[in-house]
Structure formats: structure tokens, C-alpha cells
Design an enzyme around this catalytic site. Sequence first.
Site, mmCIF file in Angstrom:
data_model
loop_
_atom_site.group_PDB
_atom_site.id
_atom_site.type_symbol
_atom_site.label_atom_id
_atom_site.label_comp_id
_atom_site.label_asym_id
_atom_site.label_seq_id
_atom_site.Cartn_x
_atom_site.Cartn_y
_atom_site.Cartn_z
ATOM 1 N N ASP A 165 0.876 -1.166 0.000
ATOM 2 C CA ASP A 165 0.000 0.000 0.000
ATOM 3 C C ASP A 165 0.918 1.223 0.000
ATOM 4 O OD1 ASP A 165 -1.702 2.099 0.494
ATOM 5 O OD2 ASP A 165 -2.424 1.394 2.437
ATOM 6 N N LYS A 198 2.881 11.229 -3.195
ATOM 7 C CA LYS A 198 1.837 10.555 -3.974
ATOM 8 C C LYS A 198 0.925 11.580 -4.662
ATOM 9 C CE LYS A 198 -1.803 7.055 -3.262
ATOM 10 N NZ LYS A 198 -2.324 6.124 -2.245
ATOM 11 N N GLU A 222 -7.374 0.528 -4.435
ATOM 12 C CA GLU A 222 -7.372 0.391 -2.978
ATOM 13 C C GLU A 222 -8.700 -0.133 -2.421
ATOM 14 O OE1 GLU A 222 -6.075 4.285 -1.826
ATOM 15 O OE2 GLU A 222 -4.053 3.936 -2.586
ATOM 16 N N ASP A 271 -13.063 5.240 1.343
ATOM 17 C CA ASP A 271 -11.617 5.262 1.609
ATOM 18 C C ASP A 271 -11.108 6.699 1.667
ATOM 19 O OD1 ASP A 271 -8.874 5.069 1.611
ATOM 20 O OD2 ASP A 271 -8.754 3.560 0.041
#
Length: 617
Positions: free
Chosen positions: A23, A86, A186, A210
Site C-alpha cells: 500500500d 503521492k 485500494e 476510503d
Amino acid sequence: MAKVSINLATGSIQKEEIIVGIDLGTTNSLVAFITPEQEPLIINDSGKGLLVPSVIHFSPSGEISVGNEAKEFLITDPENTIFSVKRLLGRSYKDIESHKDFFSYKVIDDDTESLVKVKVGDTFYTPIELSSLILKELKERAEHALKTPVNRAVITVPAYFNDSQRQATRDAGKLAGIDVLRIVNEPTAASLAYGIGLSANESKTIAVYDLGGGTFDVSILQIQNGIFEVLATNGNTYLGGDDFDRAILNYWIEQNKLDAAAVSANKELAQALRLKAEEAKIALTTQNLFNDTVNGIPCAITRQVFESLIADKVQETITCCKNALADAGLTTADIQEVIMVGGSTRTPFVKQSVSEFFKRPVHDQINPDQVVALGAAIQADILAGNRKDILLLDVTPLSLGIETMGGLMDVIIPRNAKVPTKAGRQYTTSVDGQVNLKVAVYQGERDLVKENRKLAEFELKGIPAMPAGLPKVDINFLLNADGILTVEALELRSGVKQQVEVKPTYGLTDNQVEQMLMDSITHAKDDVSQRMIIEAQTEASQMVYTVQRFLEKNASYLSEQEISHTRKLTDELKSLLQSTDKDAILKKTDELNDFTRPFAERLMDEAIGKAMKGKSI
């Protein structure tokens, strides 16, 4: 003689090398694997903790630290400490311009259409290179803990990541020496972690909410007979817990009547306040008041005030939930389970808002920080062939198409189409005797291509000269399981054909990545340096050409002083074109770009002014 691998950490004999699940997060990253007992487990290397902060620090002596050690430098050396990388993956400067104050390090605007670069000292890095350093740290921790080489992985991305962001993630993996077997959404990974215990005859429709440090997405999934099918996804790749921290930070600036620009300019203070805001957010999950100071600045906030500050952001996520349900053709009554993923879902107000919207209690039994990595490990186990009872069907989050006459977007693969998938359309020429056809590939939901993201452009050359409308050109899109796109153009009458794997303008080509990987393995630093010098020289020569053309055409809009300084900077850059100092070239390119950027804006304002007076531009 047959080779047998033995895992020293578990004592078990391995038929295959371990494939891990990773992850790669905005705030923290994790790596997980499946134990011999078939249980997913987060890897904890020698007491360093389960979470690896997604932070990189560059010391003046050139040492690079990643994770816990790097996090310590966030306040003491903010300009050389990279966080939230990210958010930069696969993005142009235009994408992040309005958020640039959030970053305490220097994000370079070298060209609005190309990948952003990060400047550390006098060295320039791409987000792909920075992400690869985090992945390398995860790989090393896994190898140290498991006492076995780790070369293959499944890496997760937000469901709403576009093609260029997925490609950038894959490139970062390659650069870290990892063979990325699959890029998995994800929420899909999270559903695997929760859905693994479902009985084969059970059928459920679930929502996965999420909310991480920097990204939000919601997915509607159908789980049936061991098949996980994503019906729809929605989200915002620029919304997360970082925004909650920022809301608290802005509140403190306002309460203490501080100068926001001055705080932003004082990197150490800005970073200290940002980290204190994060501390306050975490504390308010279990208490009603947070009270502390930073450099004598009172930092107090109640849970009630905090909730009012983030209400709009949380409402944005609820709107995304509504849109995802609409795309799936469902209502909240059709959703049987709601799964919470991401550290930011620990905020009580978030849980309460989601629960009220879906009219049911939410699931948060599995640690929300770990659930994605655990699911990625399960997916890795499926790919290793150890589980035959699960199949994953995923969807593409945004429509894919090409530009047609008048700058319109012609959708070939619609959003939420199942992947892998193939679709095509037939086109023809618009001009008599046309021998080349430009194919420009876009991703997005707007009718005009200029509002969408351009992924690639190529030309089908050698079409026999025929009257307009006579050639028949088939354009086929093939989207694989990773969300990577291959585009093929074929002229049916002549058989002229061209096929390209769409490499987004923001990613590195396979050859570049392979070259960089080989260089890192063999320590042939000279080769890497040479390639980067050539890239810098190319970029600089393009800049010189563009600026010179601009001066030729538009000198009347500039003052004598501006013209002379522009020429001075251009000459300085020209004198460096044959130099082998990559960073000196990029630094001077950056200077010239910074100085001349306002000129184009001024020109645009002039043009708009003329248009408003009824004159043509």
C-alpha cells in the site's frame, strides 16, 4: 538438482518466492504478505513499526533516509524533506498549482504540460524517482524481516487514479527493483480483506469509503460466489486528512491574527504548525478539546469547531458517494455493508456522516490503516496461484477516447467499463489526399478535449491518397487489468497499421525505466548522469527556442528592461547548453522560465481586453 527455497523467518519450504502486497500511501506506506497459515500479515521489520511514513530526507552530505528517520527532519530541515509525494505522481504543475503552498519543498514549474520536478539543493527529482525510494525501503524491510528476496509485488492505487498516475506507480516499482504484477484499486483490496470470509453462496452489495491522507475514493462493489465486481467508483485524488490538518492550521493562523504569507515563508514554523495540527486532529478522535502551543503561539481547538471546519470537505465525500450510487444505478437501500478505509476515517464526524448517509452502522473492525495492504497481500496470493476461489473484476474510473473534429471528445471506453476490455470505432479522413491521420488520446468526462487529460498522440502514416471520407480507419482501445491502455490504428483498405502502448506524457518510457534500473543495480552512475544531462540539455534548448520566438513576435508588449534581462538570461542558458552540469542547466532553465512566465499571462490579458472591445484576437 532441484532448488528449494526455505523461508528462514517461518521455517517453511516455499514453492515460489514470496509476492508481497504494498500500500503506497500519501502519509504512510505498508507491506504485507500471506503467512504459511494463509493469514495476511503486515510486515514489521525489527521493531520499526508497521507503518512506514512516506517521507524522504536528503542530507547535505547526500545521504537519503526514508520513513521514521526521515520524519524527524520535517521541522528541522523542511526544504530537504519530501512528504505527500503521492499527490505529485503523474501530475503536471498545472494540476497542483493552487496547492503549491502546502509543500515545504520546492516544486518546479518547468512546463505546464510535463511532470512536476522536485528541487532538493541543486538536484532535481521526479515524483517517480521519489516514490521508488519509498518502495525500495519497503522492499528492504520485507527482505530483512522475511530473510528472503522480495522481487515481485502487487501495489495499490486510489480507484480514481488516472492512466498516467497508474503508469507512474508502475514505473516507480520498476525503478525500486520490483516486478509489479498488478496495480489494484485500494477499495478493491479493502473489500478482499473484509470479504475473504464470505461463504461462497453469499451475495452482497457493499460500499467502500476510503479517506486517506491525501486521496478519497468510494467504490460500490458486488460480491457474489467469490467474485468481487466493482460496479462504480467516484472520488477526489486531492482530498484527505492533509486537508483536515490544513483547516486546523488556517484556523490557528486566523485566531492568532498571524500573517498567512509570513507563516508560509517561515518553513520551520509552517511545518511545526502543520504537525501540531495533525496531532490535534488525532487527539480530537478521543477528546473534546486540544490545547497546546508552538513557539509561543496558542494552539487550541474544540472538537465542535474542528467538525465545523471540515464539514464542507466531508460533504464533498458524501456527494461522491451519491454520484457513485447513481452510476451504479443503486440507492442507499441497496447497500448492505459499508467498509471504512484510511486513517482519516477514524475521525468520529466522518464515521457519523457516512453512517447517516448510508442509514446503517459502518464496518471498521480491521485497522483502517492496514486493510488495503492486507487486501493487496491476498491479491498477491491469488496471483501466485494459491487461491482459486476468488476472481477480481475491476473498472476504469474515467472515460477514454480520442479527439475528433472541432476539438470534441469521442468516448471509446466509457468510465466504469469492466477491465480488461477492448472497444473500437471507425473513422475516416477529413481532407482530400490526406496521407497521415493524427490520433490524440484523452481521458475524462467533458465533451471538449481541452477540458480532459491528454494521454498520448501519434500519427498513422502512409494512408494511400484518397478523397476525403473514403479511407476507413479502425481505432481500437485495449485496456488491460492494470488500467494501462494500448491504442491501435488500422486503415482497412491498405492494411496500414500502427499500435502504441499509451505512455502518458507524465511517465517515463519503459526503456528509460529499465535503463535507470540497470544503472542502479550495476552502480553505473556515469550512465545515469549522462542520460540526465542530455534530458536537461534538450529541455534547455527547447526553452531557449521558445523564448527567442516569443521575443521576435511580442517584443512590443515588453519593456526595454524586460527584453534586455530576458536576453541576458537566454544567453546565460545558451552558454550552458553544452555543459555537463545537469543541475546548473535546470537551475538556469528554471530562472528563465520564472522570469518570462508573467509575459504570456500579460499577452493573454491584452488579447482578452481586445476581444471584449469587439475586436478579433
